[in-house]
Design a protein around this motif. Sequence first.
Motif, PDB file in Angstrom:
ATOM      1  N   ILE A   1       0.837  -1.206   0.000  1.00  0.00           N
ATOM      2  CA  ILE A   1       0.000   0.000   0.000  1.00  0.00           C
ATOM      3  C   ILE A   1       0.875   1.261   0.000  1.00  0.00           C
ATOM      4  CG2 ILE A   1      -2.020  -1.053   1.089  1.00  0.00           C
ATOM      5  CD1 ILE A   1      -0.991  -0.094   3.787  1.00  0.00           C
TER       6      ILE A   1
ATOM      7  N   LYS B   1      -0.386   4.460  -1.669  1.00  0.00           N
ATOM      8  CA  LYS B   1      -1.549   5.066  -1.020  1.00  0.00           C
ATOM      9  C   LYS B   1      -1.146   6.274  -0.185  1.00  0.00           C
ATOM     10  CE  LYS B   1      -5.443   3.815   1.977  1.00  0.00           C
ATOM     11  NZ  LYS B   1      -6.112   2.713   2.712  1.00  0.00           N
ATOM     12  N   TYR B   2       0.095   6.298   0.246  1.00  0.00           N
ATOM     13  CA  TYR B   2       0.558   7.370   1.128  1.00  0.00           C
ATOM     14  C   TYR B   2       1.491   8.347   0.424  1.00  0.00           C
ATOM     15  CZ  TYR B   2      -1.511   4.470   4.700  1.00  0.00           C
ATOM     16  OH  TYR B   2      -2.415   3.743   5.439  1.00  0.00           O
TER      17      TYR B   2
END
Length: 319
Positions: free
Chosen positions: A272, A275-276
Amino acid sequence: MKKELTCSIVQDLLPNYIEKLTSDDTNIAIEEHLDTCEDCKEAYEQMVDDIDNIEKIPVIELKFLKKVKRTRLLAAVLCVVLTLVLSCLIYVSEYKFTINKSDLSAAITEFTASYKNPVDAYVLETKEMDGVLIVSFKDQFNADVYGIAEFLGGFNQRYRIVRANIESSDYSSVVQIYPVEIKDEQYIAVSGYNLSNEIMYYGLDYYTYSSPGYLSEDRARKSIKFEVKNPQFLEFYHVEELDSLLENSVEESFYNYHLVTTSMYDADGMEITEKYRNVEDDDLRVSSGSGKAELFLIYVYIAIVMGLGIIFTRYFLTE
Protein backbone atom coordinates in the motif's frame (compact mmCIF):
# COMPACT_ATOMS: atom_id res chain seq x y z
CA MET A 1 108.39 32.86 87.42
CA LYS A 2 106.02 31.80 84.59
CA LYS A 3 107.40 32.38 81.13
CA GLU A 4 105.15 34.44 78.84
CA LEU A 5 104.22 33.16 75.39
CA THR A 6 105.53 34.95 72.32
CA CYS A 7 103.23 36.19 69.54
CA SER A 8 104.41 33.53 67.09
CA ILE A 9 103.68 30.74 69.57
CA VAL A 10 100.24 32.18 70.41
CA GLN A 11 99.28 32.52 66.75
CA ASP A 12 100.42 28.93 66.14
CA LEU A 13 98.22 27.78 69.03
CA LEU A 14 95.16 29.86 68.08
CA PRO A 15 93.59 27.28 65.70
CA ASN A 16 93.75 24.60 68.40
CA TYR A 17 92.54 27.12 70.98
CA ILE A 18 89.54 28.04 68.87
CA GLU A 19 88.75 24.35 68.37
CA LYS A 20 89.12 23.84 72.16
CA LEU A 21 91.96 21.37 71.77
CA THR A 22 94.44 23.09 74.16
CA SER A 23 94.83 22.44 77.89
CA ASP A 24 93.46 24.69 80.61
CA ASP A 25 96.92 26.08 81.47
CA THR A 26 97.60 26.85 77.81
CA ASN A 27 94.19 28.48 77.49
CA ILE A 28 94.95 30.77 80.45
CA ALA A 29 98.32 31.73 78.98
CA ILE A 30 96.80 32.46 75.55
CA GLU A 31 93.98 34.54 77.02
CA GLU A 32 96.43 36.59 79.13
CA HIS A 33 98.48 37.25 76.01
CA LEU A 34 95.41 38.25 73.97
CA ASP A 35 94.46 40.76 76.69
CA THR A 36 97.76 42.57 76.24
CA CYS A 37 98.55 42.04 72.51
CA GLU A 38 96.37 43.79 69.94
CA ASP A 39 98.02 42.03 66.98
CA CYS A 40 97.32 38.55 68.32
CA LYS A 41 93.83 39.56 69.40
CA GLU A 42 93.12 40.84 65.88
CA ALA A 43 94.51 37.60 64.42
CA TYR A 44 92.29 35.61 66.79
CA GLU A 45 89.15 37.55 65.83
CA GLN A 46 89.96 37.16 62.13
CA MET A 47 90.33 33.40 62.53
CA VAL A 48 87.00 33.19 64.36
CA ASP A 49 85.25 35.21 61.59
CA ASP A 50 86.81 33.05 58.86
CA ILE A 51 85.65 29.85 60.54
CA ASP A 52 82.11 31.24 60.98
CA ASN A 53 81.94 32.25 57.30
CA ILE A 54 83.17 28.84 56.16
CA GLU A 55 80.44 27.17 58.20
CA LYS A 56 77.73 29.49 56.84
CA ILE A 57 78.59 29.09 53.12
CA PRO A 58 77.47 25.43 52.80
CA VAL A 59 74.24 26.24 54.65
CA ILE A 60 73.47 29.14 52.30
CA GLU A 61 74.32 27.05 49.23
CA LEU A 62 72.20 24.15 50.48
CA LYS A 63 69.21 26.43 51.06
CA PHE A 64 69.65 27.95 47.60
CA LEU A 65 69.87 24.53 45.93
CA LYS A 66 66.80 23.34 47.80
CA LYS A 67 64.92 26.44 46.70
CA VAL A 68 65.96 25.94 43.06
CA LYS A 69 65.00 22.27 43.16
CA ARG A 70 61.65 23.09 44.74
CA THR A 71 61.00 25.75 42.08
CA ARG A 72 61.86 23.36 39.23
CA LEU A 73 59.67 20.65 40.73
CA LEU A 74 56.79 23.11 41.06
CA ALA A 75 57.28 24.20 37.44
CA ALA A 76 57.23 20.55 36.31
CA VAL A 77 54.00 19.92 38.24
CA LEU A 78 52.44 23.03 36.69
CA CYS A 79 53.45 21.79 33.22
CA VAL A 80 51.74 18.47 33.86
CA VAL A 81 48.60 20.18 35.18
CA LEU A 82 48.44 22.67 32.30
CA THR A 83 48.99 19.89 29.77
CA LEU A 84 46.13 17.86 31.20
CA VAL A 85 43.85 20.90 31.44
CA LEU A 86 44.53 22.00 27.85
CA SER A 87 44.07 18.46 26.54
CA CYS A 88 40.78 18.15 28.40
CA LEU A 89 39.59 21.53 27.11
CA ILE A 90 40.33 20.51 23.51
CA TYR A 91 38.54 17.22 24.05
CA VAL A 92 35.42 18.57 25.77
CA SER A 93 35.15 21.40 23.23
CA GLU A 94 34.42 18.69 20.65
CA TYR A 95 32.59 16.12 22.75
CA LYS A 96 30.07 18.56 24.18
CA PHE A 97 26.56 17.30 23.38
CA THR A 98 24.44 15.33 25.83
CA ILE A 99 21.95 12.58 25.05
CA ASN A 100 19.13 15.07 25.59
CA LYS A 101 17.04 15.34 22.42
CA SER A 102 16.97 19.14 22.44
CA ASP A 103 20.77 19.17 22.71
CA LEU A 104 21.08 16.70 19.83
CA SER A 105 18.62 18.74 17.77
CA ALA A 106 20.75 21.85 18.27
CA ALA A 107 23.87 19.90 17.28
CA ILE A 108 22.31 18.72 14.00
CA THR A 109 20.97 22.19 13.21
CA GLU A 110 24.40 23.71 13.81
CA PHE A 111 26.17 20.98 11.83
CA THR A 112 23.92 21.32 8.76
CA ALA A 113 24.03 25.13 8.72
CA SER A 114 26.65 25.03 5.96
CA TYR A 115 24.62 22.63 3.79
CA LYS A 116 22.91 23.77 0.63
CA ASN A 117 19.64 22.76 2.32
CA PRO A 118 20.17 23.23 6.08
CA VAL A 119 17.59 21.93 8.53
CA ASP A 120 16.09 23.06 11.79
CA ALA A 121 16.28 19.60 13.31
CA TYR A 122 13.83 17.92 15.64
CA VAL A 123 15.10 14.58 16.97
CA LEU A 124 12.72 11.64 16.61
CA GLU A 125 14.57 8.55 17.86
CA THR A 126 18.04 7.63 19.11
CA LYS A 127 19.86 4.35 19.26
CA GLU A 128 23.42 3.64 20.40
CA MET A 129 25.74 0.81 19.45
CA ASP A 130 29.44 0.41 20.35
CA GLY A 131 29.91 4.08 21.22
CA VAL A 132 28.14 5.33 18.08
CA LEU A 133 24.85 7.16 18.55
CA ILE A 134 22.50 7.13 15.56
CA VAL A 135 19.80 9.81 15.62
CA SER A 136 16.78 10.11 13.35
CA PHE A 137 15.33 13.59 12.89
CA LYS A 138 12.94 15.70 10.85
CA ASP A 139 13.08 19.29 9.66
CA GLN A 140 10.68 21.43 11.68
CA PHE A 141 10.05 23.81 8.77
CA ASN A 142 10.04 21.35 5.86
CA ALA A 143 7.50 18.63 6.51
CA ASP A 144 8.91 16.26 3.89
CA VAL A 145 12.57 16.38 4.97
CA TYR A 146 14.05 13.76 7.29
CA GLY A 147 17.49 12.48 8.10
CA ILE A 148 19.95 10.45 10.12
CA ALA A 149 22.86 11.87 12.11
CA GLU A 150 25.83 10.01 13.52
CA PHE A 151 27.46 10.94 16.83
CA LEU A 152 30.55 9.50 18.47
CA GLY A 153 30.59 9.01 22.24
CA GLY A 154 33.42 10.42 24.32
CA PHE A 155 35.05 9.51 27.62
CA ASN A 156 33.14 12.36 29.26
CA GLN A 157 29.79 10.71 28.46
CA ARG A 158 29.08 13.32 25.79
CA TYR A 159 28.98 13.21 22.02
CA ARG A 160 30.26 14.94 18.92
CA ILE A 161 28.44 14.89 15.59
CA VAL A 162 30.45 13.53 12.66
CA ARG A 163 27.93 13.00 9.90
CA ALA A 164 24.40 13.89 8.83
CA ASN A 165 22.31 12.57 5.94
CA ILE A 166 19.26 14.50 4.82
CA GLU A 167 16.61 13.14 2.48
CA SER A 168 13.21 14.27 1.30
CA SER A 169 10.23 11.93 1.23
CA ASP A 170 7.27 11.79 -1.14
CA TYR A 171 5.11 9.99 1.41
CA SER A 172 3.04 11.02 4.41
CA SER A 173 4.03 7.80 6.20
CA VAL A 174 7.79 7.57 6.02
CA VAL A 175 10.19 4.63 6.03
CA GLN A 176 13.70 5.57 4.95
CA ILE A 177 17.01 3.72 4.80
CA TYR A 178 20.51 5.01 5.50
CA PRO A 179 23.81 3.14 5.29
CA VAL A 180 25.95 3.58 8.41
CA GLU A 181 29.33 2.25 9.49
CA ILE A 182 29.90 1.22 13.09
CA LYS A 183 33.32 -0.10 14.13
CA ASP A 184 34.16 -0.89 10.49
CA GLU A 185 30.96 -2.93 10.17
CA GLN A 186 28.31 -2.02 7.60
CA TYR A 187 24.73 -1.53 8.79
CA ILE A 188 21.47 -0.26 7.36
CA ALA A 189 19.57 2.14 9.60
CA VAL A 190 15.82 2.13 9.00
CA SER A 191 13.85 5.14 10.22
CA GLY A 192 10.06 5.12 10.42
CA TYR A 193 7.86 8.12 11.13
CA ASN A 194 4.13 8.84 11.24
CA LEU A 195 3.14 5.35 10.10
CA SER A 196 -0.57 4.78 9.67
CA ASN A 197 -2.32 2.12 11.75
CA GLU A 198 -3.06 0.37 8.48
CA ILE A 199 0.64 -0.25 7.86
CA MET A 200 1.54 -3.54 9.53
CA TYR A 201 4.79 -4.33 7.71
CA TYR A 202 7.55 -2.44 5.98
CA GLY A 203 9.81 -3.89 3.33
CA LEU A 204 13.41 -3.36 2.33
CA ASP A 205 13.37 -3.57 -1.45
CA TYR A 206 16.26 -4.93 -3.51
CA TYR A 207 16.89 -5.00 -7.21
CA THR A 208 18.12 -8.43 -8.21
CA TYR A 209 19.08 -9.97 -11.55
CA SER A 210 18.26 -13.45 -12.76
CA SER A 211 21.59 -13.69 -14.61
CA PRO A 212 25.01 -12.06 -14.21
CA GLY A 213 25.08 -8.49 -15.45
CA TYR A 214 22.64 -5.61 -15.22
CA LEU A 215 20.24 -6.14 -18.13
CA SER A 216 16.90 -4.48 -17.44
CA GLU A 217 14.94 -7.52 -18.68
CA ASP A 218 16.66 -9.66 -16.03
CA ARG A 219 15.92 -7.26 -13.20
CA ALA A 220 13.36 -8.06 -10.50
CA ARG A 221 12.41 -6.51 -7.18
CA LYS A 222 12.66 -8.60 -4.02
CA SER A 223 11.54 -7.45 -0.58
CA ILE A 224 12.37 -8.45 2.97
CA LYS A 225 9.41 -7.70 5.24
CA PHE A 226 9.55 -6.62 8.88
CA GLU A 227 6.71 -6.11 11.33
CA VAL A 228 5.88 -2.54 12.30
CA LYS A 229 5.86 -2.43 16.09
CA ASN A 230 5.59 1.34 16.53
CA PRO A 231 4.45 4.18 14.26
CA GLN A 232 7.83 5.80 14.90
CA PHE A 233 11.01 3.73 15.12
CA LEU A 234 14.72 3.45 14.41
CA GLU A 235 16.26 0.05 13.70
CA PHE A 236 19.68 -1.30 12.68
CA TYR A 237 20.34 -4.28 10.46
CA HIS A 238 23.74 -5.67 9.67
CA VAL A 239 24.28 -5.85 5.91
CA GLU A 240 25.32 -9.50 6.10
CA GLU A 241 22.17 -10.31 8.09
CA LEU A 242 20.01 -8.70 5.40
CA ASP A 243 21.89 -10.52 2.65
CA SER A 244 21.25 -13.81 4.39
CA LEU A 245 17.54 -13.03 4.85
CA LEU A 246 17.23 -12.10 1.19
CA GLU A 247 18.98 -15.24 -0.02
CA ASN A 248 16.76 -17.42 2.16
CA SER A 249 13.56 -15.69 1.03
CA VAL A 250 13.78 -16.79 -2.62
CA GLU A 251 14.24 -20.21 -4.17
CA GLU A 252 15.71 -19.24 -7.53
CA SER A 253 19.24 -17.98 -8.04
CA PHE A 254 19.83 -14.26 -8.47
CA TYR A 255 22.80 -11.94 -8.91
CA ASN A 256 24.05 -8.42 -8.21
CA TYR A 257 21.39 -7.52 -5.68
CA HIS A 258 21.41 -4.15 -3.98
CA LEU A 259 19.08 -2.29 -1.64
CA VAL A 260 17.27 0.58 -3.34
CA THR A 261 14.12 1.64 -1.46
CA THR A 262 11.40 0.69 1.02
CA SER A 263 7.77 -0.34 0.80
CA MET A 264 4.74 -0.61 3.11
CA TYR A 265 2.17 -3.40 3.52
CA ASP A 266 -1.17 -3.95 5.22
CA ALA A 267 -2.15 -6.85 7.48
CA ASP A 268 -2.87 -9.08 4.45
CA GLY A 269 0.57 -8.47 3.00
CA MET A 270 -0.73 -6.23 0.21
CA GLU A 271 1.57 -3.37 -0.75
CA ILE A 272 0.00 0.00 0.00
CA THR A 273 3.03 2.25 -0.47
CA GLU A 274 1.50 4.42 -3.17
CA LYS A 275 -1.55 5.07 -1.02
CA TYR A 276 0.56 7.37 1.13
CA ARG A 277 2.32 9.24 -1.64
CA ASN A 278 2.23 13.04 -1.52
CA VAL A 279 2.84 15.38 -4.42
CA GLU A 280 6.11 14.91 -6.27
CA ASP A 281 9.00 16.75 -4.67
CA ASP A 282 12.59 17.50 -5.58
CA ASP A 283 15.12 15.11 -4.12
CA LEU A 284 16.99 16.91 -1.35
CA ARG A 285 19.35 14.05 -0.61
CA VAL A 286 22.49 15.44 1.02
CA SER A 287 25.27 13.44 2.58
CA SER A 288 28.07 15.19 4.39
CA GLY A 289 30.20 14.92 7.49
CA SER A 290 33.46 15.79 9.13
CA GLY A 291 34.52 12.16 8.87
CA LYS A 292 37.72 10.67 10.24
CA ALA A 293 40.03 13.44 9.03
CA GLU A 294 38.71 16.08 11.43
CA LEU A 295 38.51 13.55 14.25
CA PHE A 296 42.15 12.67 13.60
CA LEU A 297 43.12 16.35 13.88
CA ILE A 298 41.60 16.55 17.35
CA TYR A 299 43.89 13.80 18.56
CA VAL A 300 46.82 15.44 16.76
CA TYR A 301 46.20 18.69 18.67
CA ILE A 302 45.98 16.79 21.96
CA ALA A 303 49.17 14.87 21.12
CA ILE A 304 51.02 18.12 20.35
CA VAL A 305 49.94 19.68 23.64
CA MET A 306 50.91 16.57 25.60
CA GLY A 307 54.23 16.31 23.75
CA LEU A 308 55.13 19.89 24.63
CA GLY A 309 54.06 19.25 28.20
CA ILE A 310 56.38 16.23 28.43
CA ILE A 311 59.30 18.22 26.97
CA PHE A 312 58.91 21.08 29.44
CA THR A 313 58.34 18.70 32.34
CA ARG A 314 61.55 16.80 31.57
CA TYR A 315 63.41 20.10 31.20
CA PHE A 316 62.37 21.26 34.65
CA LEU A 317 63.09 17.89 36.24
CA THR A 318 66.55 17.58 34.70
CA GLU A 319 69.33 18.71 37.02
